[in-house]
Every structure is written in structure tokens, then in C-alpha cells.
Design an enzyme around this catalytic site. Structure first.
Site, PDB file in Angstrom:
ATOM      1  N   GLU A 278     127.903 -24.473   9.303  1.00  0.00           N
ATOM      2  CA  GLU A 278     128.115 -23.976   7.947  1.00  0.00           C
ATOM      3  C   GLU A 278     129.169 -24.874   7.283  1.00  0.00           C
ATOM      4  O   GLU A 278     130.336 -24.860   7.683  1.00  0.00           O
ATOM      5  CB  GLU A 278     128.590 -22.523   8.064  1.00  0.00           C
ATOM      6  CG  GLU A 278     128.795 -21.810   6.802  1.00  0.00           C
ATOM      7  CD  GLU A 278     127.541 -21.108   6.300  1.00  0.00           C
ATOM      8  OE1 GLU A 278     126.711 -20.661   7.099  1.00  0.00           O
ATOM      9  OE2 GLU A 278     127.420 -21.030   5.065  1.00  0.00           O
TER      10      GLU A 278
ATOM     11  N   LEU B 287     130.049 -14.728  20.979  1.00  0.00           N
ATOM     12  CA  LEU B 287     129.404 -14.312  19.732  1.00  0.00           C
ATOM     13  C   LEU B 287     127.942 -14.756  19.703  1.00  0.00           C
ATOM     14  O   LEU B 287     127.078 -14.035  19.191  1.00  0.00           O
ATOM     15  CB  LEU B 287     130.190 -14.846  18.521  1.00  0.00           C
ATOM     16  CG  LEU B 287     131.564 -14.159  18.379  1.00  0.00           C
ATOM     17  CD1 LEU B 287     132.441 -14.884  17.370  1.00  0.00           C
ATOM     18  CD2 LEU B 287     131.404 -12.702  17.961  1.00  0.00           C
TER      19      LEU B 287
ATOM     20  N   ASP C 156     135.460 -19.186  16.553  1.00  0.00           N
ATOM     21  CA  ASP C 156     136.001 -19.222  17.922  1.00  0.00           C
ATOM     22  C   ASP C 156     135.116 -18.316  18.778  1.00  0.00           C
ATOM     23  O   ASP C 156     134.239 -17.625  18.242  1.00  0.00           O
ATOM     24  CB  ASP C 156     137.462 -18.717  17.892  1.00  0.00           C
ATOM     25  CG  ASP C 156     138.216 -19.041  19.181  1.00  0.00           C
ATOM     26  OD1 ASP C 156     137.684 -19.805  20.016  1.00  0.00           O
ATOM     27  OD2 ASP C 156     139.326 -18.523  19.345  1.00  0.00           O
ATOM     28  N   ALA C 157     135.340 -18.321  20.078  1.00  0.00           N
ATOM     29  CA  ALA C 157     134.563 -17.475  20.995  1.00  0.00           C
ATOM     30  C   ALA C 157     133.066 -17.724  20.813  1.00  0.00           C
ATOM     31  O   ALA C 157     132.265 -16.791  20.681  1.00  0.00           O
ATOM     32  CB  ALA C 157     134.912 -16.002  20.779  1.00  0.00           C
TER      33      ALA C 157
ATOM     34  N   LYS D 196     129.224 -17.122  10.784  1.00  0.00           N
ATOM     35  CA  LYS D 196     130.271 -18.118  10.448  1.00  0.00           C
ATOM     36  C   LYS D 196     131.351 -18.128  11.550  1.00  0.00           C
ATOM     37  O   LYS D 196     132.547 -17.982  11.301  1.00  0.00           O
ATOM     38  CB  LYS D 196     130.886 -17.869   9.080  1.00  0.00           C
ATOM     39  CG  LYS D 196     129.886 -18.017   7.929  1.00  0.00           C
ATOM     40  CD  LYS D 196     130.556 -17.909   6.576  1.00  0.00           C
ATOM     41  CE  LYS D 196     129.609 -18.184   5.422  1.00  0.00           C
ATOM     42  NZ  LYS D 196     128.591 -17.153   5.177  1.00  0.00           N
TER      43      LYS D 196
ATOM     44  N   THR E 238     126.809 -12.739   6.059  1.00  0.00           N
ATOM     45  CA  THR E 238     128.137 -12.451   6.614  1.00  0.00           C
ATOM     46  C   THR E 238     128.631 -11.078   6.163  1.00  0.00           C
ATOM     47  O   THR E 238     129.182 -10.311   6.958  1.00  0.00           O
ATOM     48  CB  THR E 238     129.134 -13.541   6.156  1.00  0.00           C
ATOM     49  OG1 THR E 238     128.534 -14.814   6.360  1.00  0.00           O
ATOM     50  CG2 THR E 238     130.429 -13.460   6.919  1.00  0.00           C
ATOM     51  N   ILE E 239     128.405 -10.772   4.898  1.00  0.00           N
ATOM     52  CA  ILE E 239     128.909  -9.494   4.366  1.00  0.00           C
ATOM     53  C   ILE E 239     128.221  -8.330   5.079  1.00  0.00           C
ATOM     54  O   ILE E 239     128.865  -7.364   5.501  1.00  0.00           O
ATOM     55  CB  ILE E 239     128.703  -9.431   2.836  1.00  0.00           C
ATOM     56  CG1 ILE E 239     129.571 -10.493   2.147  1.00  0.00           C
ATOM     57  CG2 ILE E 239     128.999  -8.037   2.293  1.00  0.00           C
ATOM     58  CD1 ILE E 239     129.287 -10.690   0.658  1.00  0.00           C
TER      59      ILE E 239
ATOM     60  N   ARG F  31     130.724 -18.557  -2.707  1.00  0.00           N
ATOM     61  CA  ARG F  31     130.583 -17.733  -3.917  1.00  0.00           C
ATOM     62  C   ARG F  31     131.888 -17.658  -4.697  1.00  0.00           C
ATOM     63  O   ARG F  31     131.882 -17.548  -5.930  1.00  0.00           O
ATOM     64  CB  ARG F  31     130.004 -16.352  -3.622  1.00  0.00           C
ATOM     65  CG  ARG F  31     130.798 -15.417  -2.786  1.00  0.00           C
ATOM     66  CD  ARG F  31     130.273 -13.984  -2.924  1.00  0.00           C
ATOM     67  NE  ARG F  31     128.942 -13.778  -2.368  1.00  0.00           N
ATOM     68  CZ  ARG F  31     128.231 -12.655  -2.534  1.00  0.00           C
ATOM     69  NH1 ARG F  31     128.719 -11.655  -3.248  1.00  0.00           N
ATOM     70  NH2 ARG F  31     127.053 -12.508  -1.979  1.00  0.00           N
TER      71      ARG F  31
ATOM     72  N   HIS G 289     127.022 -25.699   1.667  1.00  0.00           N
ATOM     73  CA  HIS G 289     127.346 -24.418   1.047  1.00  0.00           C
ATOM     74  C   HIS G 289     128.361 -24.555  -0.089  1.00  0.00           C
ATOM     75  O   HIS G 289     129.421 -25.103   0.104  1.00  0.00           O
ATOM     76  CB  HIS G 289     127.945 -23.519   2.134  1.00  0.00           C
ATOM     77  CG  HIS G 289     127.878 -22.069   1.822  1.00  0.00           C
ATOM     78  ND1 HIS G 289     127.559 -21.122   2.751  1.00  0.00           N
ATOM     79  CD2 HIS G 289     128.087 -21.387   0.673  1.00  0.00           C
ATOM     80  CE1 HIS G 289     127.569 -19.928   2.194  1.00  0.00           C
ATOM     81  NE2 HIS G 289     127.898 -20.061   0.930  1.00  0.00           N
TER      82      HIS G 289
HETATM   83  C1  5RP Z   1     128.095 -16.349   1.432  1.00  0.00           C
HETATM   84  C2  5RP Z   1     126.762 -16.665   1.991  1.00  0.00           C
HETATM   85  C3  5RP Z   1     125.542 -16.237   1.250  1.00  0.00           C
HETATM   86  O1  5RP Z   1     124.696 -15.539   2.114  1.00  0.00           O
HETATM   87  C4  5RP Z   1     124.795 -17.408   0.659  1.00  0.00           C
HETATM   88  O2  5RP Z   1     125.633 -18.186  -0.122  1.00  0.00           O
HETATM   89  C5  5RP Z   1     123.618 -16.943  -0.203  1.00  0.00           C
HETATM   90  O3  5RP Z   1     124.047 -16.045  -1.159  1.00  0.00           O
HETATM   91  P1  5RP Z   1     124.035 -16.310  -2.761  1.00  0.00           P
HETATM   92  O4  5RP Z   1     122.701 -16.927  -3.100  1.00  0.00           O
HETATM   93  O5  5RP Z   1     124.194 -14.922  -3.317  1.00  0.00           O
HETATM   94  O6  5RP Z   1     125.174 -17.226  -3.065  1.00  0.00           O
HETATM   95  O7  5RP Z   1     126.650 -17.245   3.054  1.00  0.00           O
HETATM   96  O8  5RP Z   1     129.118 -16.875   2.233  1.00  0.00           O
END
Ligand code: 5RP
Length: 217
Positions: free
Chosen positions: A112, A72, A67-68, A64, A36-37, A139, A136
Site C-alpha cells: 500500500e 495478521l 508489523d506482525a 494496511k 480498513t475502516i 482520503r 494510493h
Molecule cells: C482508504 C482506502 C479506501 O478503501 C480506498 O481509497 C478506496 O476508497 P475511496 O474510493 O472512497 O477513496 O484504502 O484508506
């Protein structure tokens, strides 16, 4: 259970640095993700340049999407992505339209899973035809001290029992893998553990060794 795959998440803010990391590690990972970054930083070029550098690798656009969905998805898949992520908070209509476009490109949509969602949501996603989910730990949540819990493991098992192929991510390191030993994981997605490592190739090898030790028996 088959052996979990290893996915490299590129969350660089600099496209050239991301391409360098991908070039170094591509033979040692199964899937490459434009994180995403990176997508925010480089835009759609994150996908086109990774696709051009790695023509045959499974490539994920971690947009991530909220919408749309169709627009996308069309951007992601026409640029060369195989899979695109849609955030669990998105309406069902966004999942449905994104999945339609994905199928047209023979691609797939990954849900996600962040924050709040329910098993009833999961049933609705399955009814729409979605088959991939990413569990997930964000972070920011990790930085504030959130650990993997029995609740997480139970939820992963329930998703797996519903028929989802499950990827797991969020600060994953080789040392963390044993706690997932009873889960049928499709892929572990690692970003910083691989990209920030002084020797990413060694770290990739440690991931594969741990995977073989735990799931290869
Ligand atoms: C952040 C992500 C990251 O790409 C994913 O979590 C993997 O990165 P890391 O291992 O550095 O946490 O989707 O939103």
C-alpha cells in the site's frame, strides 16, 4: 495492456450495510475489498462474512499491516482473504513474513503506497518477490486538495516498468480515469464513488464504459 479490473472497497462502519452494498454490486465488480475502516469496525468478521456471502470472489483484506506480518496474514488468509495489504512504511521483515504466509494460502500481498517511499524501496520489495502495489491518494490528502500529478503518473510508470501489477485508488471516479490512459493499471479501487452513489449499479457501469473506451482500443 489488458483492461483494468474494478475493485469495490467497502469502507462502511456498519457490517450489515457493507454486506448490502456487496450484495448489490458483486456481479458488477471484479474484486471485493474489506476496507480498513470496515476491518476496524467489524474485526475479522469483515472477512469471514464477506467470504461466506461471496464464496468465489477475489477478496482483499485491507489491513494496511505495519508489523506482525505473519500473525495478521494468518488471520486474514485463514478467514478467507485472497490478498492482504501491507503499508509501505513496514520493515522488509514484515513484508517477508506476510508473503510467506500468503504463499502458504496461495494468496498474495499488496504493497500500500502512501506518503513517503522511494524507488530503492520498490527495488527491495521486488527482490523479496512482491509483485503487487497499490498507488494510493489518501482520503485525508484528497480532502485537503491533493490532485493526481505528473509525479504520480511517472512513479506509476516506473513501478510498472519494474514489474509491479499496479492498482490505483483514492477518490477515484469514472471521470478521473482518462488521466491514467497511458498506465497499465491492474485494478481501479473505488469506495465512495460506488457505495455512496444513489445508483451504484449505474456508477459501476460508467466505470466499465470508461475503462472500455480508454483501454479497450
Ligand atoms: C482508504 C482506502 C479506501 O478503501 C480506498 O481509497 C478506496 O476508497 P475511496 O474510493 O472512497 O477513496 O484504502 O484508506
Amino acid at each position: 495492456m489488458s483492461l483494468p479490473l474494478l475493485q469495490l472497497a467497502l469502507d462502511h462502519t456498519d457490517m450489515d450495510a457493507a454486506l448490502q452494498t456487496a450484495q448489490l454490486l458483486h456481479q458488477d465488480v471484479d474484486i471485493i475489498e474489506a476496507g480498513t475502516i470496515l476491518c476496524f469496525s467489524a474485526g475479522i468478521e469483515a472477512i469471514t462474512r464477506l467470504r461466506s456471502q461471496h464464496p468465489t470472489k477475489t477478496l482483499v483484506a485491507d489491513f494496511k499491516v505495519a508489523d506482525a506480518g505473519a500473525t495478521l496474514a494468518d488471520m486474514a488468509f485463514s478467514a478467507g482473504a485472497n490478498w492482504m495489504t501491507v503499508i509501505c512504511a513496514a520493515p522488509l521483515a514484515t513484508f517477508a513474513t506476510a508473503l510467506d504466509v500468503a504463499k502458504r494460502y496461495e494468496g498474495d500481498i499488496q504493497i500500500e503506497l502512501f506518503g513517503h517511499w522511494t524507488l530503492e524501496d520498490a527495488r527491495q520489495w521486488r527482490n523479496l518477490g512482491l509483485t503487487q502495489a497499490i498507488y494510493h491518494r489518501g482520503r485525508d490528502a484528497q480532502a485537503s486538495g491533493q490532485q493526481w500529478s505528473q509525479h504520480d503518473l511517472n512513479a506509476m510508470q516506473e513501478l510498472s516498468d519494474m514489474g509491479f501489477a499496479l492498482s490505483v485508488t483514492g477518490g477515484i471516479t469514472p471521470a478521473e480515469l482518462p488521466q491514467f490512459r497511458n498506465i497499465d493499471v491492474k485494478a481501479f479501487i473505488a469506495g465512495r464513488a460506488l457505495s455512496d452513489s444513489p445508483n451504484g449499479l449505474d456508477t459501476a457501469s460508467q466505470f466499465h464504459q470508461a475503462i472500455a473506451n480508454i483501454w479497450g482500443k
